[in-house]
Write an enzyme that holds these catalytic residues in place. Structure first.
Site, short mmCIF file in Angstrom:
data_model
loop_
_atom_site.label_atom_id
_atom_site.label_comp_id
_atom_site.label_asym_id
_atom_site.label_seq_id
_atom_site.Cartn_x
_atom_site.Cartn_y
_atom_site.Cartn_z
CG HIS A 53 69.72 39.57 53.29
ND1 HIS A 53 71.00 39.02 53.34
CD2 HIS A 53 69.85 40.60 54.23
CE1 HIS A 53 71.65 39.51 54.26
NE2 HIS A 53 70.97 40.61 54.64
CD GLU B 113 69.52 42.09 57.59
OE1 GLU B 113 69.93 40.67 57.54
OE2 GLU B 113 70.32 43.09 57.63
CG HIS C 155 70.98 46.01 54.40
ND1 HIS C 155 70.58 44.85 53.45
CD2 HIS C 155 71.69 44.99 54.96
CE1 HIS C 155 70.50 43.63 53.66
NE2 HIS C 155 71.39 43.71 54.78
NE ARG D 67 80.62 39.57 51.25
CZ ARG D 67 81.01 38.44 51.52
NH1 ARG D 67 81.60 37.78 50.42
NH2 ARG D 67 80.61 37.77 52.63
ZN ZN Z 1 71.80 42.05 55.90
#
Ligand code: ZN
Length: 312
Positions: A96, A114, A171, A191
């Site tokens: 991200h 996150e 991740h 992605r």
């Molecule tokens: Zn994520």
């Protein structure tokens, strides 16, 4: 002052399963349900208030109409997003952006920091955190040559583990994991690799250039120190404080009283049942304690995760 009970939103995914029904007894759209957006003001899956004075109101609307409930926290959107993720299969390997990159390249969106609390996982499960490239150039070379086995860093996971994922940290949640995620309210994911899977006959889009631009290299762990303390009626585990949120776990046995001092506090019940100031709550309930709610009395056998935004 009343609890703001939240009605979640569910999302199907190619990697999703049916644990949100089996474990949490939610009504889910199909046996491929990946995410419960438990506390969300994000337009891609906005929760609403369930009962009380604001019954049926969207969380984003309440945020705009009644800012005092959130301590006038700055910003035009509810800043956090709490999810439960059922990964029956592997999620894509992803990264991200931070706020600065997202605001320039993603129409002013927030970036995404996150964190994951592992609710349950199958034996032998791993997750992906970071990579093995020594620098930016090697990271780019490994991605372009698709040397995934050499590139990707996997670590074993078990129930109760906690992981902080800063922007730029590669991740992936791997299959067999049930996770409670607390994050900035953002839906921007780049992605890098999706195991060459097909969704409705087509591969899902990859974002190789954005990934190379945002992945930090070399990988540096962003884990903080996890501190556990015994309180009167509860065991408190402080999981993380980062620039966006603080996350804490409380295992309540009998009766526990506290006053949360933040702008507002998100609460998710992970296990057990009981009451909060007389209001019945059980596993799978999510609610917000508004600003200046005051003293709060929990009764019962309850395991909860709380999150609140950090100073803006
Ligand atoms: Zn994520």
């Amino acid at each position: 002052m009343e609890l703001l009970m939240i009605k979640p939103v569910f999302k199907e995914a190619i990697w999703g399963g049916k644990k949100l029904r089996e474990v949490f007894h939610y009504t889910i759209p199909s046996d491929k349900t990946g995410e419960c957006w438990a506390i969300s003001g994000h337009p891609n899956g906005e929760g609403s208030i369930d009962g009380g004075s604001f019954d049926g109101m969207k969380l984003g609307t309440l945020w705009k109409d009644r800012p005092e409930l959130f301590g006038h926290y700055p910003g035009n959107q509810f800043p956090l997003l709490v999810k439960i993720i059922d990964a029956q299969q592997d999620l894509s390997i992803q990264v991200h952006p931070d706020d600065a990159y997202a605001s320039v390249h993603e129409h002013g969106s927030l970036g995404k920091t996150e964190c994951w609390y592992v609710l349950d996982c199958e034996p032998g499960t791993e997750i992906v955190i970071g990579h093995h490239a020594r620098d930016k150039a090697e990271m780019e070379a490994m991605i372009r040559s698709q040397s995934w086995d050499k590139f990707i860093r996997k670590v074993p996971v078990k129930k109760g583990d906690f992981f902080q994922i800063d922007p730029g940290c590669l991740h992936a949640i791997k299959g067999g994991t049930l996770i409670l995620e607390t994050q900035q309210s953002s839906d921007i994911t780049y992605r890098v690799y999706d195991y060459d899977r097909l969704s409705d006959g087509k591969p899902r889009p990859l974002h190789v250039e954005q990934s190379i631009a945002t992945i930090n290299a070399p990988f540096v762990s962003c884990q903080g120190e996890i501190v556990k303390e015994e309180l009167c009626g509860a065991v408190h585990t402080h999981l993380i404080t980062c620039p966006y949120y603080s996350v804490d776990k409380y295992e309540i046995h009998g009766e526990w009283e506290t006053e949360f001092a933040s702008y507002f506090t998100n609460v998710s019940v992970l296990e057990g049942e009981g009451t909060v100031d007389g209001v019945p709550v059980k596993k799978g309930c999510h609610f917000i304690l508004p600003h200046r709610y005051g003293n709060c009395k929990f009764r019962g056998e309850l395991s909860i995760i709380c999150s609140s935004p950090e100073k803006a």
